[in-house]
Scaffold this active site. Sequence first.
Site, PDB file in Angstrom:
ATOM      1  N   LYS A   1       4.487  -7.313   8.860  1.00 28.56           N
ATOM      2  CA  LYS A   1       3.527  -7.978   9.383  1.00 28.56           C
ATOM      3  C   LYS A   1       3.679  -9.589   9.170  1.00 28.56           C
ATOM      4  O   LYS A   1       3.865 -10.355   9.976  1.00 28.56           O
ATOM      5  CB  LYS A   1       2.317  -7.435   9.088  1.00 28.56           C
TER       6      LYS A   1
ATOM      7  N   TRP B   1      -6.481   3.559   9.303  1.00 29.14           N
ATOM      8  CA  TRP B   1      -5.186   3.688   8.314  1.00 29.14           C
ATOM      9  C   TRP B   1      -5.889   4.568   7.064  1.00 29.14           C
ATOM     10  O   TRP B   1      -5.223   5.068   6.523  1.00 29.14           O
ATOM     11  CB  TRP B   1      -4.842   2.531   8.146  1.00 29.14           C
TER      12      TRP B   1
ATOM     13  N   ASP C   1      -4.451  -1.086   0.251  1.00 29.73           N
ATOM     14  CA  ASP C   1      -3.397  -1.176   1.383  1.00 29.73           C
ATOM     15  C   ASP C   1      -3.802  -2.451   2.044  1.00 29.73           C
ATOM     16  O   ASP C   1      -4.541  -2.647   2.890  1.00 29.73           O
ATOM     17  CB  ASP C   1      -3.704  -0.147   2.472  1.00 29.73           C
TER      18      ASP C   1
END
Length: 823
Positions: free
Chosen positions: A564, A463, A538
């Site tokens: 999540k 990511w 992040d």
Amino acid sequence: MNTIFEPSPDEVNFVNTPESSFDRNDRRERPQIISPDHPALLGSLTPPIDCPPSKILNFSPGPTSLPPAVEAAIQSRCFPAQEEKRLGSMALSHRSPEFGRILERTLAMTRRVMEIPPEYELLFTQGGGHGQFAAVPMNLCPTGQESATYIVNGTWSNRAVDEAKKYCRPHVISAMEEDGTCTSFPSLDRIQSEIDPTSAFLYVCSNETVNGLELHRLLPHLDCGVPLVVDASSDFTSKPIAWRESNVGLLFACASKNTRLLQQKINATKIPLFQSDTSRTTFTSTKSQFDAPSAAITMAPTMNINFEPSLHEVRLTTPESSFNRCGQHHENQRRTKRQTISPDHPALLGSLTPPIDCPPSKILNFSPGPTSLPPAVEAAIQSRCFPAQEEKRLGSMALSHRSPEFGRILERTLAMTRRVMEIPPEYELLFTQGGGHGQFAAVPMNLCPTGQESATYIVNGTWSNRAVDEAKKYCRPHVISAMEEDGTCTSFPSLDRIQSEIDPTSAFLYVCSNETVNGLELHRLLPHLDCGVPLVVDASSDFTSKPIAWRESNVGLLFACASKNIGHPGITMVVVRRDLLGKANPFTPGVFNYETNILADNVWNTIPTFNVDVVGIMMEWIMEEGGMASMERRSIVKADLVYNTIDGSDGFFSTPVKKESGYRSRMNAPFCVAGGDETLTNMFLVECWEQGIVGLRTVTPFGTGIYLRASLYHGVSYEEVVVLTDFMKEFAAKHSISKEVVVEQSTAMVTPPESPTAHQALDKKEFNQINKLSTSPDTVMGAAMDSSMTWPKNLKVNQYSRLAHDMFAPPPNVLSPAPVSLR
């Protein structure tokens, strides 16, 4: 989950402020003076409990109520009973075959209902109408110098022009009066005579909700041949559309009026409008059966009167597969290593729907996200968001984002988040859309005002690497990488290396605190660096799983997707320090501009009201369960249980992240079976699926590789991890060939996460600084990975649209040095 989840009286029934004596059972005669604090004058959507109708009659402009049969179907499909042994759509991974069928059905049914011709593509985006105000010219005007004709016949078309000025040259045909009112629509003759024939498109809003103006039929095909772009947000599905006769090139519609949940948006886009041969070939090779509209329509199920899902929606089966939910599971029948498993077996396709007779009382969902929430939270969502009719109140799905009822939900959610995460007062909280990919673009757009600033990115996995690819459009990334030459990632840069290699002039230092694919996690953020560069984090997959040292780590900005640990997909939380606001690139879309949205109190555009409510419920659950200290203890104990099973399997299971590294992810534990043996791996997945254990492998753009993943978010309980690890030990004992593996039932030896013994063990655990090596899966970051898959999701019409990499470079008359053009 008892008292804390019960809405307070002023939340259920929006009553008066202390200055007002009005309540829900009080009646006044007309001559009496009405207090300005009366709920009706404040826009309340909660009438007196004894009002005459059997249900609230909701005439809100949007978001608003759906038909009762549809709301009942949403509850049935999205919140299935436990005995059904299936996951609701809110808990499905977007890569799962179950969601694939839902998406296929939705697109096919939309095409069928609206009679959309085959030359049009359909897709869902985020960001609402304001997002499309930017997305349309960004996608259809490749240099930013093209002309585009806008018909202004009310509030929303006027707003669209204001946003379009950043990305094209709007030519306006206006029906606005001098006093700002609008009571008519330009005549067809006037449009024909005043349109710029070189325009990339002709923009029209088919229904202006504020002004009460509607085009009951779209404009006919104009002589100049300019394609029509239609904002049909408020009248989509209310009338037929002459797609070809009106030369419609693109149409978008927010879902909060007449279609679906409001965080979604549907675009119908004519393919030839902006395709190129090369990009079209790429797209064709990656998309599925939606190329054939007739086939898709044929596959669309007929919606029956009670909205019960069809068999293939509840159970994932394929004609080639003999495995289905009705097949009898024989506990004593054991597969041998030589037996062949069909590649079409649901377990190998990532199915999240196990056999109906699997042993657990509920599905054990280890998906990497979206995933399940704790049962108490899901129960609270049904209670609070889907009230019974006799309660005489609207659920959050039907609340206008500007209503006082939603104002209270938003205020409570932000306050509870600040309390749970101990966020200092110098930080602002806001909700955005577009997910992590949207923030990959939004971060540099907000913190790099000219697009020429440097920004340091630590690349330690999938990511963060994607974030760099996106950032190249909006700043000059300086990369400190742990990537190997073959594309794998086997380490995290040491603190000394970061200190020595960081560009001290960087606008920010970017880090992903948990790489879900690679299984790497920073259990504590970097300390305050000597150069003083603010940290951007992040935290999409580990937010609320551990405390954050906001000031000590010099966190300037943190973002976290909700799907999540804190809610359902469709919303992203951003925490930004106030001194970093006001630095946005002039070409930043309004939906991405942090300052714009903060100044508008989070409702600059239509915020996903239901998703905000879910985040608030989740935060309340975390607080009731003991707060951040309790969440971290649970995460540690669950992860230790998995890793101890792997380490104690005598090599039968293995994980790429070494224990001594100190960076094993507590959220996502990657592991392989027998060194990646394909047959045993497939057997393991199939037997897990038969036991109700799902989500260990999902189909992703990165391929499958040899590694599985057990994701241990808040929705996964300690007891569920025990079931998984017990099965892993049993499977290893049956199939290990090196030497006998001793199987011990975890239920007899594990320490519950809240026990004194666990507390003592955790108190002694030290959190390592960032100075050691760790490894990650070797097949998920190979050179073959296509970085062009990175898009700002809520701004892209499709993956072959033309957006230059330096689209946000300033024009000559704004900043220097002056580029030749926006391209």
